[in-house]
Design an enzyme around this catalytic site. Sequence first.
Site, short mmCIF file in Angstrom:
data_model
loop_
_atom_site.label_atom_id
_atom_site.label_comp_id
_atom_site.label_asym_id
_atom_site.label_seq_id
_atom_site.Cartn_x
_atom_site.Cartn_y
_atom_site.Cartn_z
N CYS A 199 15.06 12.17 8.04
CA CYS A 199 14.35 11.02 8.62
C CYS A 199 13.56 11.44 9.86
CB CYS A 199 15.37 9.97 9.07
SG CYS A 199 15.74 8.77 7.80
N HIS A 200 12.41 10.83 10.02
CA HIS A 200 11.61 11.04 11.22
C HIS A 200 12.13 10.17 12.36
CE1 HIS A 200 8.96 12.19 7.92
NE2 HIS A 200 8.32 12.96 8.78
N MET A 250 15.21 3.19 6.09
CA MET A 250 16.50 3.84 6.38
C MET A 250 17.14 3.26 7.63
SD MET A 250 16.80 5.55 3.71
CE MET A 250 18.52 5.87 4.14
N GLU A 251 16.31 2.86 8.60
CA GLU A 251 16.85 2.25 9.81
C GLU A 251 17.55 0.92 9.47
OE1 GLU A 251 14.08 3.92 9.63
OE2 GLU A 251 14.23 5.35 11.27
N ASP A 256 36.43 -1.84 10.25
CA ASP A 256 37.31 -1.29 11.29
C ASP A 256 38.05 -2.39 12.04
OD1 ASP A 256 38.32 0.75 13.11
OD2 ASP A 256 36.92 -0.05 14.59
#
Lengths: 158, 158, 158, 158, 158, 158
Positions: free
Chosen positions: E80-81, E115-116, E130
């Site tokens: 990824c950039h 992707m972010e 969690d």
Amino acid sequence: MKDSKLSHVDSDGNAKMVDVSEKSVTKRTATAQSIVVFPEAVFDRLSKDNFLGKKGSIIQTAIIAGTMAAKKTSDLIPLCHPLALNKIQLDITPGNKQLEITATVKCEGKTGVEMEALTAASVAALTIYDMCKALTHDISITETKLMAKEGGKNAFNR
Amino acid sequence: MKDSKLSHVDSDGNAKMVDVSEKSVTKRTATAQSIVVFPEAVFDRLSKDNFLGKKGSIIQTAIIAGTMAAKKTSDLIPLCHPLALNKIQLDITPGNKQLEITATVKCEGKTGVEMEALTAASVAALTIYDMCKALTHDISITETKLMAKEGGKNAFNR
Amino acid sequence: MKDSKLSHVDSDGNAKMVDVSEKSVTKRTATAQSIVVFPEAVFDRLSKDNFLGKKGSIIQTAIIAGTMAAKKTSDLIPLCHPLALNKIQLDITPGNKQLEITATVKCEGKTGVEMEALTAASVAALTIYDMCKALTHDISITETKLMAKEGGKNAFNR
Amino acid sequence: MKDSKLSHVDSDGNAKMVDVSEKSVTKRTATAQSIVVFPEAVFDRLSKDNFLGKKGSIIQTAIIAGTMAAKKTSDLIPLCHPLALNKIQLDITPGNKQLEITATVKCEGKTGVEMEALTAASVAALTIYDMCKALTHDISITETKLMAKEGGKNAFNR
Amino acid sequence: MKDSKLSHVDSDGNAKMVDVSEKSVTKRTATAQSIVVFPEAVFDRLSKDNFLGKKGSIIQTAIIAGTMAAKKTSDLIPLCHPLALNKIQLDITPGNKQLEITATVKCEGKTGVEMEALTAASVAALTIYDMCKALTHDISITETKLMAKEGGKNAFNR
Amino acid sequence: MKDSKLSHVDSDGNAKMVDVSEKSVTKRTATAQSIVVFPEAVFDRLSKDNFLGKKGSIIQTAIIAGTMAAKKTSDLIPLCHPLALNKIQLDITPGNKQLEITATVKCEGKTGVEMEALTAASVAALTIYDMCKALTHDISITETKLMAKEGGKNAFNR
């Protein structure tokens, strides 16, 4: 002055990390505070909203940011040792025109967690600043200091 | 109060990052300070050693730590935008029983660099604390605040 | 010597980041290399296995590690500016008892990507070392250097 | 060749981290070096300035960067284990047209600190490069290698 | 299939980052979702407590974790950039025995923010897991997928 | 429901890290899975190429990304404890129109490694998505869940 030399500076004056190889592993705790002071009108308004920005997010966000920052201490402070922390707790309570942050950190290791507690409190304070800065820049962060530590060579209690 | 709402809190009270999509890119600068206060005897000794631990490392280490921390601001403060910084400068000068840190940060972006300057100053202060804590825990970090900003919608000058 | 002063040192000798505010945004490229030299027997064995530890992971892992490291450059090198990178490419080819790493990085920014290319090559080399150190510690990393850069004030070509 | 297989590669050729669960915890030390070679004119000038950019910041900054990088080793090298380090020390001394970096790292753990020492030395070297690159790009980093290790299954001494 | 080749794989099969140098800077948005599915009894109890663990921290903590993770995307996903993000927003709403996470990310850049958005949604889901795992490990994270994107070569809408 | 309270929420509803000081250090293992589902035509093509993008990089890159992400778990999940991991292993195998990721993590510590295994599997899945997204955005990540854990108070096995 409890000690006769600066432990982080070697004989040539270059920065160096203290060697903790020969220290014993003990349970260690440190508590630090930081205080965020607001102009009265801003504080009143935050207070009227329960210091919470409607559903609590200022304090919640600051607690989470401080908790995560404690885990980054050795990445931020050049000569800190990386430590496996057992517990990080932040409490933020309103005072007189101010929010008071208390951070307690525990570990079981060869060196203390003062810097972790101070870093947690400082980053929580910066986060409060960030979340309120649309209202004013007349905010200051003050009295960031160690309140207590135990478990190492010297205990400390303010 | 310069603004009528807390920009980081949405209508449900959940934390959210401000949308800066429609803001224009401008050159922005912010300057913040933080002050580290010592007990007199400790300060005198540090001062006699030129505040430097023999060859300057306390101040050098703090300047480098603050510089690196400015670049981590968006990783520390949950709702900060990542920014490409053009310049980070820290100056640390002795005052009356205290070291005074000034941090100036510049960028060319859609949002200001106040938090970067405040983070740089805070982490430099924590680093000074860390490097002197073998001498005393009676150190406090105080008056961390914004001194000036320009380049955004509102300039600020203390 | 292309320049008459060290740009990272201010008049007091303290470290400071160069101010790139007034520099123009241009397309910039830099290529760096690093070489990992092995004992002959180890190299022959790696070579016989196609330098690959059966299915190619030594070179693949090193390429990925170098790529990821280029993105961390400003977090590793204190006075580097954070940059939005457009491209990172690593090639690793066998030579005479050695693996030769070439890293090329591109960005469009106010400052060059030499350090990103050098960091990518160095971390790829360290990763190769790590993946082969069960075989020998007689490995050395050598000739890490800039091969070419363009797009800034001065081009460079070895 | 001290070992008959590459410990990081599994039977399918995919990268994998070594399982250290059954290894015992011992005190471990590793020392690595890296050398930065300059053109003679540049070295002479740096030397005349005491290699220090007036008040020491090249060497100081590199020492701090190397120290911080040692703590990031497992974040940089894909198959390295995270380790709690007891000590990181860097020394940088002038040689013949070169600066020689030595990094020593100690831990008490299940695996050695060779990669931490090599990473510290490499990043210190990259930092020196960064701080001198305004003078020349004819700098190369060479002979990055392990000098000694002890405390694990096999000691090593060059 | 919208494209005839895998853009991340070069002619030798080695991983490489796509070169975005010649792409134009546009405003880009992406929205992704992720869903956390609970056993009925656990969901009912969380629901009765307003999914909030008394004062809302499960959802608040997950929103903050997802926001911070979006900023770490290029550090997590090797090819990824790094991107300067303009906006990250997470919403978490209860459904039928599940919490539904929606993450929207905006930037102005040469490549998209899919992707972010996916990383933000995934890490928010992991954080919910969690915070509830003391109650049960019968939780699963499902249907993490892109919902919409615009601003690049191809828009996408589910 | 195995437990009567949410261990991460204190009496005021603020997020807090569980105190593990009094827990004993044991060997702990956790295994998690995540599944990446493709459209048939895309899967067939990937399959024909041995899921490998010519020389294996999709799976290799995902394995490395997942391994590195496991080490970042406590940096991603706000209330996770930092842990020294002994082993991280990822396996990725083709199924029916899907790639199946299994991640196993081991440590010797006071708290379990479920989140590390889940984070490793999730980030490996995101990496596969990233490497295939030029072909289609009709990919979804599903069934991310814990498969087994042992070494703590309660074992778990699906």
